[in-house]
Design a protein around this motif. Structure first.
Motif, PDB file in Angstrom:
ATOM      1  N   ILE A 176      23.920  -1.145  -9.326  1.00  0.00           N
ATOM      2  CA  ILE A 176      24.986  -1.950  -9.931  1.00  0.00           C
ATOM      3  C   ILE A 176      24.381  -3.082 -10.760  1.00  0.00           C
ATOM      4  O   ILE A 176      24.787  -3.338 -11.901  1.00  0.00           O
ATOM      5  CB  ILE A 176      25.908  -2.509  -8.834  1.00  0.00           C
ATOM      6  CG1 ILE A 176      26.540  -1.370  -8.014  1.00  0.00           C
ATOM      7  CG2 ILE A 176      26.987  -3.383  -9.445  1.00  0.00           C
ATOM      8  CD1 ILE A 176      27.480  -0.500  -8.769  1.00  0.00           C
TER       9      ILE A 176
ATOM     10  N   SER B 116      27.796   1.995 -17.205  1.00  0.00           N
ATOM     11  CA  SER B 116      28.193   0.593 -17.099  1.00  0.00           C
ATOM     12  C   SER B 116      27.446  -0.276 -18.103  1.00  0.00           C
ATOM     13  O   SER B 116      28.001  -1.239 -18.637  1.00  0.00           O
ATOM     14  CB  SER B 116      27.937   0.082 -15.675  1.00  0.00           C
ATOM     15  OG  SER B 116      26.560   0.181 -15.351  1.00  0.00           O
TER      16      SER B 116
ATOM     17  N   PHE C 190      33.191  -3.510  -9.402  1.00  0.00           N
ATOM     18  CA  PHE C 190      31.955  -2.904  -8.929  1.00  0.00           C
ATOM     19  C   PHE C 190      31.824  -3.012  -7.414  1.00  0.00           C
ATOM     20  O   PHE C 190      31.205  -2.150  -6.773  1.00  0.00           O
ATOM     21  CB  PHE C 190      30.746  -3.572  -9.590  1.00  0.00           C
ATOM     22  CG  PHE C 190      30.602  -3.247 -11.053  1.00  0.00           C
ATOM     23  CD1 PHE C 190      31.241  -2.146 -11.596  1.00  0.00           C
ATOM     24  CD2 PHE C 190      29.827  -4.044 -11.884  1.00  0.00           C
ATOM     25  CE1 PHE C 190      31.124  -1.849 -12.949  1.00  0.00           C
ATOM     26  CE2 PHE C 190      29.699  -3.753 -13.232  1.00  0.00           C
ATOM     27  CZ  PHE C 190      30.351  -2.650 -13.753  1.00  0.00           C
TER      28      PHE C 190
ATOM     29  N   GLU D 262      33.481  -0.192  -6.074  1.00  0.00           N
ATOM     30  CA  GLU D 262      32.650   0.983  -6.353  1.00  0.00           C
ATOM     31  C   GLU D 262      31.526   1.106  -5.328  1.00  0.00           C
ATOM     32  O   GLU D 262      31.193   2.208  -4.889  1.00  0.00           O
ATOM     33  CB  GLU D 262      32.060   0.867  -7.763  1.00  0.00           C
ATOM     34  CG  GLU D 262      31.321   2.098  -8.235  1.00  0.00           C
ATOM     35  CD  GLU D 262      32.234   3.262  -8.576  1.00  0.00           C
ATOM     36  OE1 GLU D 262      31.746   4.395  -8.596  1.00  0.00           O
ATOM     37  OE2 GLU D 262      33.434   3.016  -8.805  1.00  0.00           O
TER      38      GLU D 262
END
Length: 261
Positions: free
Chosen positions: A92, A183, A244, A247
């Motif tokens: 991330i 992303s 996120f 996620e």
């Protein structure tokens, strides 16, 4: 005089050693807990504290000696699971860093690098700026607590046992690597779009007036517009960072199911 059998000693060791490895595996990979600004003793102490809190609530552990071939395989499995969960969080953050790389490259700041002690390498200044911004927002949303809670709940989703980890977990980690590129491009789109229009405008200007020095005009213009677009887009990145966190939780659950077969 107190006396203990070998089976009792193995049971006590297993109660703390195997859960500790899963927690410590996350601590050495997670981008926040593995930060060089956090001493190793603090990470080890936090792992021991979490083990002491979670050990009484664990499901019954298998009666396998810790120092045995099967016990060593269980230890490696727990370390792999913890490292995989930490690696998910690192992906991330890497997506945000990639957005900084793309933005800085288009702004003409690809050469502006400085030594990053966190990664022990030279990092573009824009990537480092977005990485710090990501970390601050992550802490503001209690992301570190979300990760710890998901880690502790993983013992209920995937109990400690002698079953080997499913190969689907490693495949899922490789597939999730595509999230970095997706992303990174998505978060850098405002800056990339603004700079694309700027470069087109500069191209039209130099075509209409060839006497203009494109290097003397283009670089300051792209730098100023890129910095302005980055500044204006920062508030709009916060909802994406909050998404996120969800996620991360969803991928944790998928990863545990994949490792559990």
């Amino acid at each position: 005089m107190l006396s203990f059998t070998q089976g009792q000693v193995d049971a006590w060791l297993a109660l703390f050693w195997w859960p500790y490895l899963r927690i410590f595996g996350l601590m050495i990979v997670d981008p926040f807990f593995s930060s060089r600004s956090i001493p190793v003793r603090v990470r080890v102490g936090l792992s021991i504290l979490l083990v002491l809190l979670v050990a009484p609530n664990l499901q019954p552990l298998p009666h396998i000696p810790v120092v045995s071939p099967q016990g060593i395989l269980i230890a490696l499995k727990e370390l792999l699971i913890g490292a995989s969960l930490g690696f998910t969080v690192r992906l991330i953050f890497t997506g945000m860093e990639m957005a900084g790389h793309l933005s800085g490259l288009q702004m003409g700041l690809g050469f502006a690098t400085f030594y990053d002690p966190q990664h022990a390498t030279s990092t573009p200044v824009v990537a480092q700026l977005l990485s710090l911004f990501m970390l601050l927002v992550f802490l503001a949303f209690d992301g570190h607590l979300v990760v710890l809670r998901a880690l502790l709940e993983s013992y209920a989703q995937l109990p400690i046992g002698p079953a080997p980890p499913g190969a689907g977990g490693l495949k899922l980690m490789a597939d999730f690597g595509a999230f970095v590129f997706r992303s990174g491009v998505m978060l850098s789109l405002p800056v990339l779009a603004a700079l694309l229009v700027t470069n087109l405008a500069i191209g039209v200007m130099t075509r209409a007036a060839p006497q203009l020095n494109v290097f003397a005009i283009g670089f300051p213009l792209t730098l100023a517009i890129g910095a302005g677009a980055l500044y204006l887009s920062l508030p709009y990145l916060v909802p994406y960072i909050n998404g996120f966190l969800g996620e991360i939780t969803r991928h944790f659950l998928k990863l545990l199911r994949a490792f559990g077969g």
